[in-house]
Each structure stands twice: as structure tokens, then as C-alpha cells.
Design an enzyme around this catalytic site. Structure first.
Site, PDB file in Angstrom:
ATOM      1  N   HIS A 100      -4.271   2.632   9.791  1.00  0.00           N
ATOM      2  CA  HIS A 100      -4.317   3.750  10.731  1.00  0.00           C
ATOM      3  C   HIS A 100      -5.614   4.542  10.668  1.00  0.00           C
ATOM      4  O   HIS A 100      -5.822   5.443  11.493  1.00  0.00           O
ATOM      5  CB  HIS A 100      -3.117   4.681  10.523  1.00  0.00           C
ATOM      6  CG  HIS A 100      -2.607   5.276  11.798  1.00  0.00           C
ATOM      7  ND1 HIS A 100      -1.362   5.842  11.932  1.00  0.00           N
ATOM      8  CD2 HIS A 100      -3.174   5.386  13.031  1.00  0.00           C
ATOM      9  CE1 HIS A 100      -1.185   6.285  13.159  1.00  0.00           C
ATOM     10  NE2 HIS A 100      -2.277   6.026  13.848  1.00  0.00           N
ATOM     11  N   ASP A 123       4.868   8.089  14.170  1.00  0.00           N
ATOM     12  CA  ASP A 123       4.531   7.739  12.789  1.00  0.00           C
ATOM     13  C   ASP A 123       5.515   8.389  11.827  1.00  0.00           C
ATOM     14  O   ASP A 123       6.000   9.500  12.076  1.00  0.00           O
ATOM     15  CB  ASP A 123       3.110   8.251  12.487  1.00  0.00           C
ATOM     16  CG  ASP A 123       2.443   7.574  11.311  1.00  0.00           C
ATOM     17  OD1 ASP A 123       3.145   7.152  10.379  1.00  0.00           O
ATOM     18  OD2 ASP A 123       1.203   7.495  11.316  1.00  0.00           O
ATOM     19  N   HIS A 125       4.479   9.323   9.023  1.00  0.00           N
ATOM     20  CA  HIS A 125       3.595  10.218   8.275  1.00  0.00           C
ATOM     21  C   HIS A 125       2.781  11.088   9.237  1.00  0.00           C
ATOM     22  O   HIS A 125       2.617  10.736  10.414  1.00  0.00           O
ATOM     23  CB  HIS A 125       2.645   9.407   7.390  1.00  0.00           C
ATOM     24  CG  HIS A 125       3.345   8.393   6.546  1.00  0.00           C
ATOM     25  ND1 HIS A 125       3.577   7.095   6.972  1.00  0.00           N
ATOM     26  CD2 HIS A 125       3.889   8.492   5.300  1.00  0.00           C
ATOM     27  CE1 HIS A 125       4.229   6.437   6.023  1.00  0.00           C
ATOM     28  NE2 HIS A 125       4.436   7.253   5.003  1.00  0.00           N
ATOM     29  N   ASP A 127      -0.480  11.926   8.598  1.00  0.00           N
ATOM     30  CA  ASP A 127      -1.900  11.533   8.499  1.00  0.00           C
ATOM     31  C   ASP A 127      -2.797  12.743   8.669  1.00  0.00           C
ATOM     32  O   ASP A 127      -3.844  12.686   9.331  1.00  0.00           O
ATOM     33  CB  ASP A 127      -2.222  10.450   9.529  1.00  0.00           C
ATOM     34  CG  ASP A 127      -1.459   9.153   9.270  1.00  0.00           C
ATOM     35  OD1 ASP A 127      -0.957   8.985   8.140  1.00  0.00           O
ATOM     36  OD2 ASP A 127      -1.351   8.327  10.186  1.00  0.00           O
ATOM     37  N   HIS A 140      -6.508   6.247   5.657  1.00  0.00           N
ATOM     38  CA  HIS A 140      -5.507   6.078   6.720  1.00  0.00           C
ATOM     39  C   HIS A 140      -4.510   7.227   6.754  1.00  0.00           C
ATOM     40  O   HIS A 140      -3.808   7.395   7.761  1.00  0.00           O
ATOM     41  CB  HIS A 140      -4.791   4.722   6.608  1.00  0.00           C
ATOM     42  CG  HIS A 140      -3.743   4.623   5.548  1.00  0.00           C
ATOM     43  ND1 HIS A 140      -2.720   3.704   5.599  1.00  0.00           N
ATOM     44  CD2 HIS A 140      -3.559   5.297   4.380  1.00  0.00           C
ATOM     45  CE1 HIS A 140      -1.946   3.824   4.530  1.00  0.00           C
ATOM     46  NE2 HIS A 140      -2.441   4.775   3.781  1.00  0.00           N
ATOM     47  N   ASP A 226       2.150   3.861  14.824  1.00  0.00           N
ATOM     48  CA  ASP A 226       2.197   3.210  13.524  1.00  0.00           C
ATOM     49  C   ASP A 226       3.560   2.545  13.398  1.00  0.00           C
ATOM     50  O   ASP A 226       4.590   3.203  13.570  1.00  0.00           O
ATOM     51  CB  ASP A 226       1.993   4.265  12.425  1.00  0.00           C
ATOM     52  CG  ASP A 226       1.845   3.681  11.037  1.00  0.00           C
ATOM     53  OD1 ASP A 226       2.511   2.673  10.739  1.00  0.00           O
ATOM     54  OD2 ASP A 226       1.094   4.261  10.229  1.00  0.00           O
ATOM     55  N   ASP A 228       5.239   1.869  10.979  1.00  0.00           N
ATOM     56  CA  ASP A 228       6.139   2.438   9.978  1.00  0.00           C
ATOM     57  C   ASP A 228       6.890   3.652  10.513  1.00  0.00           C
ATOM     58  O   ASP A 228       7.765   4.196   9.838  1.00  0.00           O
ATOM     59  CB  ASP A 228       5.410   2.753   8.669  1.00  0.00           C
ATOM     60  CG  ASP A 228       4.460   3.956   8.736  1.00  0.00           C
ATOM     61  OD1 ASP A 228       4.656   4.851   9.561  1.00  0.00           O
ATOM     62  OD2 ASP A 228       3.517   3.992   7.916  1.00  0.00           O
ATOM     63  N   GLU A 271      -0.961  -0.918  11.537  1.00  0.00           N
ATOM     64  CA  GLU A 271      -0.268  -1.080  10.254  1.00  0.00           C
ATOM     65  C   GLU A 271       0.697  -2.258  10.196  1.00  0.00           C
ATOM     66  O   GLU A 271       1.595  -2.282   9.344  1.00  0.00           O
ATOM     67  CB  GLU A 271       0.446   0.223   9.844  1.00  0.00           C
ATOM     68  CG  GLU A 271      -0.489   1.402   9.596  1.00  0.00           C
ATOM     69  CD  GLU A 271      -1.269   1.336   8.280  1.00  0.00           C
ATOM     70  OE1 GLU A 271      -1.031   0.382   7.502  1.00  0.00           O
ATOM     71  OE2 GLU A 271      -2.107   2.235   8.030  1.00  0.00           O
TER      72      GLU A 271
END
Length: 299
Positions: A100, A123, A125, A127, A140, A226, A228, A271
Site C-alpha cells: 500500500h 482498508d 488499517h 495507514d 505501507h 486494500d 485486507d 496487498e
């Protein structure tokens, strides 16, 4: 949304430490991305991959708080120029990662074409770490912060300007793993976040309706997805899986609503790590979601 799509791969794995994500773009192509888009009568051209330095050739004496800084900066600078050229040619960039950290380059190339760019950050997360707050030093996990103008100047100034995005034009969807420094910057900047609590409570339809309304004054919208962000039951081939994520069907609904709204001006999927995957399952999900963005329907 433009029906002329320019696919661009970025086989970068230097924004984090797990090997394999550099093969993500190839895995998505192998899952029939180009053929699937062509079946929807989308005009798509594959521009191949931008060159990326091998991990074995990276500078050995690294800053542990900003791992592979110079290498990530160089790749993102090249990516920014390529994305800029795609948009100048009136095509839509569809960027395939890679980790990412590539979003730093994508947004540097995209945002110069818009006065008020909106960003949907799909996402697990945020980031939103910086050199000072990151527990790992992996870039990332800093890409959205960098795009907001927070971070090392070698990264924030890619493209010759900063910031790339205004905090009031960002919506994070699916967050469920935030570091304390990220929570602080979210509160400080007033970033709109739909954690999994809100996704569960409101439902994806409401989340997407509110997101589209929140970004309605933007003159362009970038989707940074992303894999994830989706529950690892559906996307096991990611480097930082977090249980309890968005479902496969909820993600399809989100993409279908974005398609119907016709607001996206650039897209990136990141990712996908084939080494950690199960028979390319995660790449197949990526292709399914991308085709939903471009009009694929059940009926």
C-alpha cells in the site's frame, strides 16, 4: 467513470517486510482481469509494470523508522509520472499493487488533475502513521498520512507539491486495527472513519450512501482498496490480515454502489500476496470486485 481503462502494475514489496506482494499484480492479471473487463465491453489497455528495484539490491544501511525510504520514494515518483500521463490522456488509471505504499505515488499523480479530490480508503488499517508513531517503520502503514502532508519530505513532496488530499475529503471504510498515533491524527484532523462497528451497525448500504454524500462536492474520487479490508475468510492472501472484516458480499455491494454513482476517477487495488494465498483466491476476489466497479451484475 471513464470506460477507457489503463492498467498499471507496481510490483513493490519494499513498503513492508513480508515477501510475495510484489507478485500481486501478476496474480490479479492471472485471475483474468483483462479478459473479464473486456467481456464487459470496457476499453482496457495493460501498460505492464513500472520498474522496481529488487529487495536484494536495496540500500543495506536502513533507517529502521523509515524502511527502504529512498527506494519507495523512487518507485512512487515514477508511478506518479505514469499516472499523470494516463490521466492527461483522458483514461482512468487502474493501479495494481504491490504493497500500500504505492498509494503515495498514485495520489501524487492523480491529485494534480483535481482541485478537490476525494479519497475512499477501503482498508482494515488507517495507514496514518508517521516516522514518529509507526511501531514497525513500514511505509505501507504511512501512505495516507503522507498524502495528507504528514511525514518525511522525501515522500510528502513527491510530484513537487503537498498535501495531495485534504483531510475533510477522506473516508476510511472497514478500519479495525488502528495504532494510537493513528487515532490521534484521526481526531486531530477530523477524518471520517467507518470502523467495523459502524459497518455492522449501519449496514454497508448506509455507509456507502453517507460516503457518497460526504464526498459530493469533490471533483474527482479515488478508490484505494486494500484486500485486507475484507475479512481474511475471503482474502487470505494478504500480509496483515485482521479478522472480523467486511464480507465478500458487502464489498460487492459497495463496488456496485460506486459503479451506479459513477464518481470514480482513479482506482488502485493493493496487498495481494500470492505466497500467502490459497489457489489465487484473493486475486480472484480482486477481479470480482473490479468488474463490479465497471458494471458487472448478477442479472
Amino acid at each position: 467513470m471513464s470506460k477507457e481503462i489503463a492498467v498499471l502494475g507496481v510490483p513493490l514489496d519494499l513498503g513492508q517486510t513480508r515477501r510475495g506482494v510484489d507478485m500481486g499484480a501478476s496474480a490479479i492479471r492471472y485471475a483474468q482481469l483483462i479478459e473479464s473487463l473486456q467481456s464487459l465491453n470496457v476499453d482496457v489497455v495493460d501498460h505492464g509494470d513500472i520498474p522496481v528495484i529488487r529487495r536484494e539490491d536495496a540500500i543495506k544501511d536502513q533507517n529502521e523508522h523509515l524502511k527502504n525510504l529512498q527506494e519507495v520514494k523512487e518507485v512512487c515518483t515514477t508511478l506518479a509520472k505514469s499516472v499523470d500521463e494516463i490521466l492527461t490522456a483522458k483514461k482512468m488509471p487502474l493501479v495494481l499493487g504491490g504493497d500500500h505504499s504505492i498509494a503515495i505515488g498514485t495520489l501524487a499523480g492523480v491529485s494534480k488533475h483535481f482541485n478537490n479530490l476525494g479519497v475512499i480508503w477501503y482498508d482494515a488499517h488507517g495507514d496514518l502513521n508517521t516516522e514518529e508513531t509507526s511501531p514497525s517503520g513500514n511505509i505501507h502503514g504511512m501512505s495516507l498520512a503522507v498524502s495528507l502532508g504528514h511525514g518525511h519530505p522525501l515522500l510528502t513532496n513527491i510530484g513537487g507539491y503537498a498535501p495531495k488530499v485534504k483531510p475533510e475529503n477522506v473516508v476510511i471504510i472497514g478500519a479495525r486495527d488502528l495504532d494510537e498515533g493513528e487515532r490521534e491524527i484521526i481526531r486531530e484532523l477530523g477524518i471520517k472513519v467507518y470502523t467495523m462497528h459502524e459497518v455492522d451497525k449501519l449496514g454497508m448500504t448506509k455507509v456507502m450512501e453517507e460516503t457518497l454524500d460526504y464526498l459530493k462536492e469533490c471533483d474527482g474520487v479515488h478508490l484505494s482498496l486494500d484486500l485486507d479490508g475484507i475479512d481474511p475468510l475471503y482474502t487470505p492472501g494478504v500480509g496483515t490480515p485482521v479478522p472480523g472484516g467486511i464480507t465478500f458480499r458487502e464489498s460487492h455491494l459497495a463496488m456496485e454502489m460506486l459503479c451506479d454513482a459513477n464518481v470514480l476517477t482513479s482506482i488502485e487495488f493493493v496487498e495481494v500476496n500470492p505466497i500467502l494465498d490459497e489457489r489465487n483466491k484473493t486475486a480472484v476476489v480482486a477481479v470480482d470486485l473490479i468488474t463490479s466497479l465497471f458494471g458487472k451484475k448478477i442479472l
